[in-house]
Design a protein around this motif. Structure first.
Motif, PDB file in Angstrom:
ATOM      1  N   VAL A 253       0.870  -1.188   0.000  1.00 61.57           N
ATOM      2  CA  VAL A 253       0.000   0.000   0.000  1.00 61.57           C
ATOM      3  C   VAL A 253       0.906   1.237   0.000  1.00 61.57           C
ATOM      4  N   LEU A 254       1.336   1.621  -1.166  1.00 61.02           N
ATOM      5  CA  LEU A 254       2.349   2.678  -1.299  1.00 61.02           C
ATOM      6  C   LEU A 254       1.686   4.031  -1.534  1.00 61.02           C
ATOM      7  N   HIS A 255       2.103   5.017  -0.774  1.00 62.43           N
ATOM      8  CA  HIS A 255       1.481   6.336  -0.840  1.00 62.43           C
ATOM      9  C   HIS A 255       1.689   7.033  -2.186  1.00 62.43           C
ATOM     10  N   HIS A 256       2.871   6.863  -2.782  1.00 62.06           N
ATOM     11  CA  HIS A 256       3.246   7.774  -3.864  1.00 62.06           C
ATOM     12  C   HIS A 256       2.714   7.443  -5.253  1.00 62.06           C
ATOM     13  N   ALA A 287      -2.353  -8.658   4.946  1.00 63.09           N
ATOM     14  CA  ALA A 287      -3.626  -9.068   4.341  1.00 63.09           C
ATOM     15  C   ALA A 287      -4.261  -7.888   3.592  1.00 63.09           C
ATOM     16  N   LEU A 288      -4.194  -6.718   4.202  1.00 61.12           N
ATOM     17  CA  LEU A 288      -4.757  -5.527   3.541  1.00 61.12           C
ATOM     18  C   LEU A 288      -4.044  -5.266   2.209  1.00 61.12           C
ATOM     19  N   SER A 289      -2.727  -5.358   2.223  1.00 65.50           N
ATOM     20  CA  SER A 289      -2.047  -5.052   0.962  1.00 65.50           C
ATOM     21  C   SER A 289      -2.293  -6.161  -0.062  1.00 65.50           C
ATOM     22  N   TYR A 290      -2.403  -7.406   0.379  1.00 65.25           N
ATOM     23  CA  TYR A 290      -2.685  -8.489  -0.576  1.00 65.25           C
ATOM     24  C   TYR A 290      -4.082  -8.317  -1.184  1.00 65.25           C
ATOM     25  N   MET A 293      -3.836  -5.837  -3.827  1.00 66.47           N
ATOM     26  CA  MET A 293      -3.239  -6.393  -5.050  1.00 66.47           C
ATOM     27  C   MET A 293      -4.277  -7.194  -5.843  1.00 66.47           C
ATOM     28  N   ARG A 294      -5.068  -7.979  -5.107  1.00 68.98           N
ATOM     29  CA  ARG A 294      -6.090  -8.782  -5.796  1.00 68.98           C
ATOM     30  C   ARG A 294      -7.140  -7.878  -6.430  1.00 68.98           C
ATOM     31  N   SER A 295      -7.423  -6.761  -5.770  1.00 65.79           N
ATOM     32  CA  SER A 295      -8.492  -5.877  -6.250  1.00 65.79           C
ATOM     33  C   SER A 295      -8.062  -5.005  -7.431  1.00 65.79           C
TER      34      SER A 295
END
Ligand code: GLA
Length: 664
Positions: A253-256, A287-290, A293-295
Motif C-alpha cells: 500500500v504505497l502512498h506515492h 492481508a490488507l495489501s494483498y 493487489m487482488r483488487s
C-alpha cells in the motif's frame, strides 16, 4: 489461464548470477530444481553488466544462465535491467541523477538513481529494453517481463530543471491556459499569480508551506512521470514480444503511486511484501495489501518478492521464527497470489544486502532456512490447483490516491493526524478478524456487486464520485473529513461534506480535532426506526478527530457526551448510509450493526478464534493460525486438507503458525 504459461503456482525468487562464478551457477540450478523452484527473476540490476558502453552489449553471461536455467526446467521473469542506470550514462549525462527538494543532486553509488523525466535515462531504458526483447524474444525460458524495479522506492520524485520542464508540460496539458491553472491553484492566495508558464516550478523547498494544490498536482505528475518510464519500456516489449506478459513489482500500500492507474498498464499485478516479523499487526497489514493487489485488476496477482526471514533495511532486522515463512507465504496464496517468490535465491556475500535473508543462506544446505525452503516448495506444489482461482468479496473499502495525497498534504490541514493507511487498517482489522473477504475499490468503480461499502476517508470527493456512491444500493459507511475538497483541493461550496451532503443528510459546520492524548466520550442512542440503540455498546470513545455536525434529514446513532460538542451527533444514519464524524477507538459496534443488517458473515460462517485468519479462494478455504496457541476452528463443510491430504469434518485443531487448506 494462469499469469504465465508456467503451470500451477510460481515458486522462486530474485536471482543475481552476476554476483557468482559460473561454478556456483551449476550448484544453484541443481538446488533450485531440488527445492521445486520453477521461476526466477533475473537481471534486475544488470544494466552496467549488459551494456558496458553506449550501445555496446555483452549478453554472453545472460545467454548462458538463461540456457542453464531452461535446461533445468526453470522459467525466467526477465527484468529489463533498467533499475539502476550504469556509471557511464550518469557520467555522460549527470542530469540523469535525481535532485532532491533542497536542490542537491544525488550521487551515484546506490541504486535507482534516475530522474524520471530525464530524456537520456528514458532513451537509455528504451534502447536496452529493445535490445533485451530482440535478443530473448524466442528464448524458451522467458515467461514474463519485469520492467524496472519497485518504482517509487528510492526515487519517488525529482526536483531538477528537466523535471520542472516536464511538470510544466503536464500542467499545460491539464489546464490548457494559465488562467485555468491560476484559478485551480487559487494563486490569488499568498500572491502567487503566474503570468508565464516558465515561472512554474516543482514544490521545491520554500520558506513556508507550499500551495497545497501545487503539491497535489505534483503528486499526480510524479506518479505519472514514473508511469511514463514504465510505459515507454512496455511499448517496446509489446511490439517485439506481444505474447509475453508484462509486470512491475509494486510495493504494497504505497502512498506515492496511484496503483489503480499503474495496474491498468500491466498484464498482471505483482507485489513485494515485507511484513515486519517484530510487528504483531504484520499479518493484518499484509492481508490488507494483498487484498489491494487482488483488487487492482480483480484477478490473481503474484507475490514477486518477500523475505525468507530477516530483511537488512530496518533499524533492527528480526528473523522469521520457524514456520513463519511458510505461514506468510500461504497467506499471500490465500489472498489471491498465484505464487510465492522471494528476495532472493542465494544470500549475497557483499553489498548492502549481504545480511538480507535468502532461500539459500550463507550457511548453505545444512541450515534451518534451507530445510524450510525445501518444505515450502513441496507445500506450494501441493497447492498447485489453487492457481487462477478467485475470491468473491461482499465488502469493499474505498481507496483513492488523489484523496490520500490531499489528506496528507503538509502544513495546511485542521490536523495532520489523519493518515489514510491507519484509517484503512482501523476498518480492515475487525473485518479481517471476522474472516470477511474485503476488496479495495476506487470510488468511481461500479460498486453494485457489494453489500457493504466503507469509505474510511474521502477528503477529496468529486461530484461524479459522490453520484457513484449515491447510486450504490447497499449499506454505505463514510468516515470523517470526507467530501471536503474538489479535484483542485478547493473546499466545496458550503463546506463539507460537499457533494455528499444530500446522501449523508447533514452538514459539517466545524472540524474539531482532538488534541493528542485526549479522548472524547460518545454514547449510543435510540434509533427512532427501532426504538432501541442501533449500536450494541452504550459507551464509545473518540480520539484524534471530531466534527460539529448539523443534521438535515439524518438522525444520530450516537452523540458526544461532555466536552465542547456535548450532546451533538457523532455517528449518524440516513436510510442505508452511516456517517462517522469522529474517529472511534473501537469500530466494532458500528461494523456489527452494518454487517448484521446487510447479512454479511465471515467465510467460515462461525466466529474465528483470535489470531486465526480465514480466506476463501475458489473451492479452497485457507485457515491460518497466526496466534501463539493452538486453535480449534469449526469448518463450514467437510473436505480434504491439501497440505496433509487428511480428510476433515466438523472442526480442525490448528497448531500455532500452522495452516490448513480445505478443499471442499
Ligand atoms: C526490494 C527490492 C529488492 C531488494 C529487497 C530487499 O524489494 O526490490 O531488490 O532490495 O527490497 O528487501
Amino acid at each position: 489461464m494462469g499469469l504465465t504459461r508456467v503451470p500451477g503456482l510460481l515458486f522462486g525468487g530474485d536471482y543475481n548470477p552476476e554476483q557468482w562464478s559460473e561454478q556456483v551457477w551449476d550448484q544453484d540450478v541443481r538446488l533450485m530444481a531440488e527445492a521445486g523452484v520453477n521461476v526466477v527473476t533475473v537481471a534486475v540490476f544488470s544494466w552496467s553488466r549488459l551494456e558496458t558502453a553506449p550501445g555496446v552489449f555483452d549478453f554472453g553471461w545472460l545467454d548462458r544462465i538463461l540456457d542453464l536455467l531452461h535446461a533445468h526446467g526453470i522459467a525466467v521473469d526477465l527484468a529489463t535491467a533498467t533499475a539502476t542506470p550504469p556509471p557511464w550514462l550518469v557520467r555522460q549525462h549527470p542530469d540523469v541523477q535525481p535532485v532532491d527538494a533542497a536542490g542537491t543532486r544525488l550521487e551515484f553509488g546506490s541504486r535507482q538513481g534516475y530522474c524520471p523525466s530525464s530524456p537520456a535515462f528514458r532513451q537509455g531504458t528504451v534502447r536496452l529494453a529493445r535490445a533485451m526483447a530482440e535478443r530473448y524474444r524466442d528464448h524458451p525460458a522467458l515467461v514474463m517481463w519485469h520492467i524496472g524495479n519497485e518504482y517509487g522506492d528510492h526515487t519517488v520524485e525529482c526536483f531538477c530543471e528537466e523535471s520542472a520542464r516536464d511538470f510544466r508540460r503536464w500542467l499545460e496539458a491539464r489546464y490548457g491556459t494559465l488562467d485555468g491553472l491560476n484559478s485551480a491553484w487559487g494563486t490569488s492566495c499568498w500572491g502567487q499569480h503566474y503570468t508565464d508558464w516558465t515561472q512554474l516550478a516543482p514544490p521545491r523547498k520554500a520558506p513556508g508551506p507550499v500551495n497545497p494544490a501545487q503539491v497535489l498536482d505534483w503528486r499526480r505528475f510524479s506518479s505519472d512521470a514514473l508511469l511514463a518510464c514504465f510505459e515507454a519500456e512496455r511499448e517496446v516489449l509489446k511490439e517485439v514480444t506481444p505474447d509475453i506478459p508484462v509486470t512491475t513489482n509494486f510495493m504494497s500500500v504505497l502512498h506515492h503511486l496511484d496503483y489503480w492507474k499503474w495496474a491498468a498498464a500491466e498484464d498482471f499485478v505483482s507485489d513485494d511484501a515485507y511484513p515486519d516479523p517484530a510487528d504483531p499487526q504484520a499479518p493484518v497489514k499484509a492481508a490488507l495489501s494483498y487484498d489491494l493487489m487482488r483488487s487492482l485488476k480483480r484477478r490473481p496477482w503474484l507475490l514477486l518478492e518477500s523475505a525468507p526471514s530477516a530483511v537488512s533495511w530496518r533499524a533492527v532486522n528480526v528473523p522469521k521464527e520457524p514456520g513463519v515463512m511458510r505461514l506468510h507465504s500461504l497467506q499471500a496464496l490465500a489472498h489471491g497470489s498465484d505464487g510465492v517468490m522471494f528476495f532472493q535465491w542465494r544470500q549475497a556475500r557483499y553489498g548492502p544486502e549481504k545480511f538480507h535473508s535468502a532461500m539459500l543462506p550463507h550457511g548453505g544446505t545444512d541450515t534451518r532456512q534451507w530445510r524450510e525452503t525445501l518444505a515450502l516448495g513441496a507445500d506450494v506444489r501441493r497447492l498447485a490447483e489453487v492457481a487462477g482461482s478467485t475470491t468473491r468479496a461482499e465488502v469493499a473499502l474505498l481507496l483513492d490516491w488523489e484523496s490520500w495525497w490531499g489528506l496528507e498534504a503538509p502544513e495546511s490541514l485542521p490536523s495532520d493526524r489523519l493518515r489514510l493507511h491507519s484509517l484503512l487498517l482501523s476498518w480492515y482489522a475487525p473485518l479481517h478478524g471476522r474472516g470477511i473477504a474485503v476488496d479495495l475499490a476506487p470510488p468511481d468503480r461500479d460498486l453494485s456487486g457489494y453489500q457493504v461499502v466503507i469509505a474510511p476517508n474521502l477528503y477529496l470527493c468529486t461530484a461524479e464520485q459522490a453520484a457513484n456512491l449515491a447510486a450504490f444500493p447497499g449499506r454505505l459507511v463514510v468516515g470523517p473529513f470526507s467530501g471536503v475538497v474538489d479535484a483542485a483541493d478547493q473546499v466545496h461550496d458550503g463546506g463539507a461534506p460537499g457533494p455528499l451532503r444530500e446522501l449523508l443528510g447533514l452538514r459539517v459546520e466545524e472540524f474539531w480535532p482532538i488534541p493528542d492524548g485526549r479522548t472524547q466520550e460518545v454514547s449510543a442512542e435510540a434509533d427512532p426506526a427501532r426504538g432501541a440503540p442501533a449500536l450494541n455498546t452504550v459507551r464509545l470513545t473518540a480520539r484524534t478527530w471530531s466534527e460539529w455536525l448539523e443534521l438535515d434529514d439524518a438522525h444520530a446513532l450516537a452523540r458526544y457526551r461532555g466536552g465542547p460538542l456535548d450532546g451533538r451527533p457523532a455517528v449518524t444514519r440516513r436510510g442505508t448510509v452511516t456517517y462517522l464524524g469522529c474517529l472511534l477507538d473501537d469500530l466494532t459496534p458500528v461494523l456489527d450493526e452494518v454487517l448484521d443488517t446487510a447479512g454479511v458473515t465471515g467465510v467460515t460462517g462461525a466466529e474465528l478464534p483470535p489470531g486465526v485468519e480465514a480466506c476463501r479462494r475458489g473451492d479452497h478455504l485457507f485457515l491460518l493460525n497466526h496466534g501463539a496457541a493452538a486453535a480449534t476452528v469449526p469448518l463450514p463443510a467437510s473436505g480434504t486438507d491439501l497440505l496433509t491430504g487428511r480428510p476433515l469434518h466438523g472442526s480442525v485443531v490448528i497448531a500455532p503458525r500452522d495452516a490448513v487448506v480445505l478443499k471442499y
